[in-house]
Design an enzyme around this catalytic site. Structure first.
Site, mmCIF file in Angstrom:
data_model
loop_
_atom_site.group_PDB
_atom_site.id
_atom_site.type_symbol
_atom_site.label_atom_id
_atom_site.label_comp_id
_atom_site.label_asym_id
_atom_site.label_seq_id
_atom_site.Cartn_x
_atom_site.Cartn_y
_atom_site.Cartn_z
ATOM 1 N N HIS A 21 0.721 -1.167 -0.274
ATOM 2 C CA HIS A 21 0.081 0.076 -0.012
ATOM 3 C C HIS A 21 0.794 1.235 -0.103
ATOM 4 O O HIS A 21 0.087 2.283 -0.616
ATOM 5 C CB HIS A 21 -0.844 -0.060 1.433
ATOM 6 C CG HIS A 21 -2.214 -1.088 1.249
ATOM 7 N ND1 HIS A 21 -2.236 -1.922 2.212
ATOM 8 C CD2 HIS A 21 -2.890 -1.097 0.306
ATOM 9 C CE1 HIS A 21 -3.551 -2.516 1.790
ATOM 10 N NE2 HIS A 21 -3.687 -2.303 0.442
ATOM 11 N N CYS A 127 -12.355 -10.038 -6.517
ATOM 12 C CA CYS A 127 -12.277 -8.781 -7.188
ATOM 13 C C CYS A 127 -13.230 -7.932 -7.392
ATOM 14 O O CYS A 127 -13.250 -6.455 -7.673
ATOM 15 C CB CYS A 127 -11.903 -9.131 -8.822
ATOM 16 S SG CYS A 127 -10.525 -10.501 -9.113
ATOM 17 N N HIS A 146 -7.292 -14.372 -6.504
ATOM 18 C CA HIS A 146 -7.763 -14.887 -5.185
ATOM 19 C C HIS A 146 -7.839 -16.198 -4.828
ATOM 20 O O HIS A 146 -8.469 -16.823 -3.784
ATOM 21 C CB HIS A 146 -9.228 -14.165 -5.159
ATOM 22 C CG HIS A 146 -9.091 -12.727 -4.809
ATOM 23 N ND1 HIS A 146 -9.327 -12.058 -6.162
ATOM 24 C CD2 HIS A 146 -8.749 -11.942 -4.105
ATOM 25 C CE1 HIS A 146 -8.999 -10.579 -5.822
ATOM 26 N NE2 HIS A 146 -8.690 -10.759 -4.791
HETATM 27 N N1 MSP Z 1 -10.008 -0.260 -3.297
HETATM 28 C C1 MSP Z 1 -9.350 -0.429 -4.670
HETATM 29 C C2 MSP Z 1 -8.953 0.774 -5.251
HETATM 30 C C3 MSP Z 1 -10.000 1.843 -5.508
HETATM 31 S S1 MSP Z 1 -9.274 3.054 -6.372
HETATM 32 C C4 MSP Z 1 -10.621 4.081 -6.952
HETATM 33 C C5 MSP Z 1 -8.347 -1.457 -4.322
HETATM 34 N N2 MSP Z 1 -7.676 -1.520 -3.105
HETATM 35 S S2 MSP Z 1 -6.557 -2.416 -2.612
HETATM 36 O O1 MSP Z 1 -6.480 -2.292 -1.065
HETATM 37 O O2 MSP Z 1 -6.723 -3.668 -2.891
HETATM 38 O O3 MSP Z 1 -5.264 -1.756 -3.338
HETATM 39 C C6 MSP Z 1 -4.897 -0.551 -2.931
HETATM 40 C C7 MSP Z 1 -3.754 0.049 -3.724
HETATM 41 O O4 MSP Z 1 -2.440 -0.834 -3.373
HETATM 42 C C8 MSP Z 1 -3.935 -0.312 -5.246
HETATM 43 O O5 MSP Z 1 -3.051 0.477 -6.212
HETATM 44 C C9 MSP Z 1 -2.793 -1.730 -5.202
HETATM 45 O O6 MSP Z 1 -2.484 -1.818 -6.559
HETATM 46 C C10 MSP Z 1 -1.982 -1.441 -4.401
HETATM 47 N N3 MSP Z 1 -1.382 -2.705 -3.641
HETATM 48 C C11 MSP Z 1 -1.932 -3.578 -3.191
HETATM 49 N N4 MSP Z 1 -0.953 -4.667 -2.922
HETATM 50 C C12 MSP Z 1 0.174 -4.281 -3.432
HETATM 51 C C13 MSP Z 1 1.388 -4.858 -3.630
HETATM 52 N N5 MSP Z 1 1.752 -6.097 -3.162
HETATM 53 N N6 MSP Z 1 2.427 -4.298 -4.005
HETATM 54 C C14 MSP Z 1 2.219 -2.936 -4.757
HETATM 55 N N7 MSP Z 1 0.916 -2.533 -4.495
HETATM 56 C C15 MSP Z 1 -0.077 -2.943 -4.033
HETATM 57 O O7 MSP Z 1 -7.701 -2.098 -5.429
#
Ligand code: MSP
Length: 471
Positions: A21, A127, A146
């Site tokens: 994140h 997803c 998933h």
């Molecule tokens: N809620 C949606 C985003 C909505 S934007 C209008 C979502 N949330 S998430 O929590 O799954 O991901 C949030 C962000 O963190 C995304 O940009 C996602 O790609 C990023 N990442 C989540 N896991 C990650 C890694 N392991 N490495 C890098 N980025 C990661 O998707």
């Protein structure tokens, strides 16, 4: 001075933040600080995505009221962003009353491009999206992200007519009006766009209770992605406020896993609203742990608070901004982290500052402040969002100063009484360090400020090393 808008993906609050994140926040923060360094005014959005079944079910499992659960986790994200020293200006939660109201108003504005229809097909609850027959076949009925079998669904939904906008979206991408970075993702998106059917943008209330109600239809609740994507506008006060000063965004930072939503559904919504498309969609890769995707079942999830605890915020920023490639997947291991800290931050930079400041102090050297201009190569890399390469460039300059000191050997000049030569050498070394230090500012703002403070006219060596070594 320009007015610049920068956005980050809003994470789901069905758990605590993990290191992945951090990528959206850190990249956006570098962009924001760089823009401010150029004299521009920046609005920088961050937020949390709080609706949807995953969150609803998690709260239920934990036996906590949903609102209480999202409040707790939203705070964890806010604290995390603060610990990263990320300077956002606006924070939006999709459960904010103002956001919900604005999303409903946006829905009304989209109406000409919305129709009701029956869906029969596949769905991935992980997803939270519908799956095409082709994808179903390619993945043999199981979601690769998933590891869950796709579910069969038959239900009535509202649809957004992506078909109304496909040609315009394609033109915007191909002409670079909406730039997709890195380049290699552009092709994938164009292919997906061609194959993209109209998208379902609501779910029956019986299937989704924790979400924004569709205005004028009590039986339907908005699909989480429409609700979530609109955050980029609602946080600016759209639709009741004029957003023309800041919209279109200069850059929207998202992970590669969610680029498809931002490159297809999002532009369709914007075009339907008569708004411009973002100038750039920057999609970053994934942070892996020991070469694998982080997952609770493998047990390799890296807790960002533990990483922060180890060597502090600046070391965290250093590793994730330099050693995690801006665009491709990269690996985090504790060993790599320790090596980067000791060999690079402590040795290359920390020691350099210490020895140069001590040399200057011992020889009563007074530094004449000079104007600093940013090298073109750095400017170009920053403009193209190639942040890890820009950081490599800065580090090359830091290493050059180390080499320059070794070659100049100011200690010998001092010993031989060659004062003029000594002063020239120190002056040039310090100037070069300060140029590198200026370029370092968006990446390591605290360190950069400390170094600038040390090398004022009357040079004062730090009492303690900037980065104490641990091995
Ligand atoms: N809620 C949606 C985003 C909505 S934007 C209008 C979502 N949330 S998430 O929590 O799954 O991901 C949030 C962000 O963190 C995304 O940009 C996602 O790609 C990023 N990442 C989540 N896991 C990650 C890694 N392991 N490495 C890098 N980025 C990661 O998707």
């Amino acid at each position: 001075m320009e007015k610049i808008y920068i956005t980050t993906a809003i994470p789901y609050v069905n758990g605590a933040p993990h290191v992945g994140h951090a990528m959206d926040y850190l990249l956006a923060d570098v962009c924001s600080r760089y823009q401010k360094m150029l004299g521009n005014e920046v609005r920088f959005q961050a937020g949390t995505d709080e609706h949807g079944n995953k969150i609803f079910q998690k709260a239920k499992e934990l036996n906590i009221p949903t609102k209480e659960y999202v409040d707790q986790n939203a705070n964890k994200f806010k604290d995390f962003i603060k610990k990263l020293n990320v300077e956002y200006t606006d924070f939006v939660r999709t459960t904010d009353e103002a956001h919900e109201k604005r999303v409903q108003e946006i829905w009304e504005k989209l109406k000409d491009h919305i129709y009701l229809s029956k869906y029969e097909g596949w769905y991935c609850s992980g997803c939270e999206r519908f799956i095409t027959e082709k994808e179903y076949e390619e993945n043999h009925g199981v979601c690769p992200d998933h590891q869950k079998p796709y579910e069969r669904l038959e239900e009535e939904n509202y649809y957004l007519k992506i078909s109304d906008f496909k040609a315009d979206i394609r033109d915007a991408i191909v002409s670079g009006k909406m730039l997709i970075l890195p380049d290699f993702r552009e092709k994938e998106i164009l292919k997906l766009l061609d194959e993209s059917p109209d998208v379902s943008i609501s779910r029956p209330r019986a299937q989704l209770t924790w979400g924004v109600p569709v205005p004028g239809d009590d039986n339907q609740v908005m699909y989480v992605w429409v609700d979530a994507l609109c955050n980029y506008l609602t946080v600016l006060g759209y639709p009741e406020q004029d957003i023309a000063d800041f919209w279109p965004a200069l850059a929207q930072f998202v992970g590669k896993d969610i680029l498809r939503f931002h490159a297809i559904i999002w532009p369709a919504i914007l075009l339907a609203l008569g708004l411009e498309l973002p100038k750039t969609l920057v999609s970053h890769g994934m942070v892996l742990s020991n070469g694998q995707k982080m997952s609770k079942s493998i047990g390799n999830v890296v807790d960002p608070l533990e990483v922060l605890e180890k060597h502090g915020t600046e070391a965290f920023r250093y590793f994730f901004l330099r050693h995690i490639d801006t665009f491709s997947d990269s690996d985090f291991t504790w060993e790599k982290y320790e090596n980067a800290y000791n060999n690079e931050l402590a040795n290359d930079l920390g020691n350099l500052v210490q020895r140069l400041a001590t040399l200057a102090y011992k020889n009563n050297f007074v530094y004449e402040k000079a104007e600093i201009s940013l090298p073109d190569e750095y400017r170009d890399l920053m403009k193209e969002f190639k942040f890890n390469l820009a950081f490599d460039f800065v580090w090359g300059k830091v290493q050059d100063v180390n080499k320059q000191i070794d070659d100049d050997a100011p200690w010998s000049l001092a010993k031989n009484g060659e004062t003029k030569k000594l002063n020239e050498a120190l002056n040039s070394e310090i100037s070069n360090l300060l140029i590198a230090n200026k370029m370092l500012e968006p990446f390591l703002p605290e360190t950069s400020a400390k170094i600038a403070q040390i090398f004022t006219n009357q040079i004062d060596p730090p009492k303690e090393p900037l980065f104490p070594k641990t091995k």
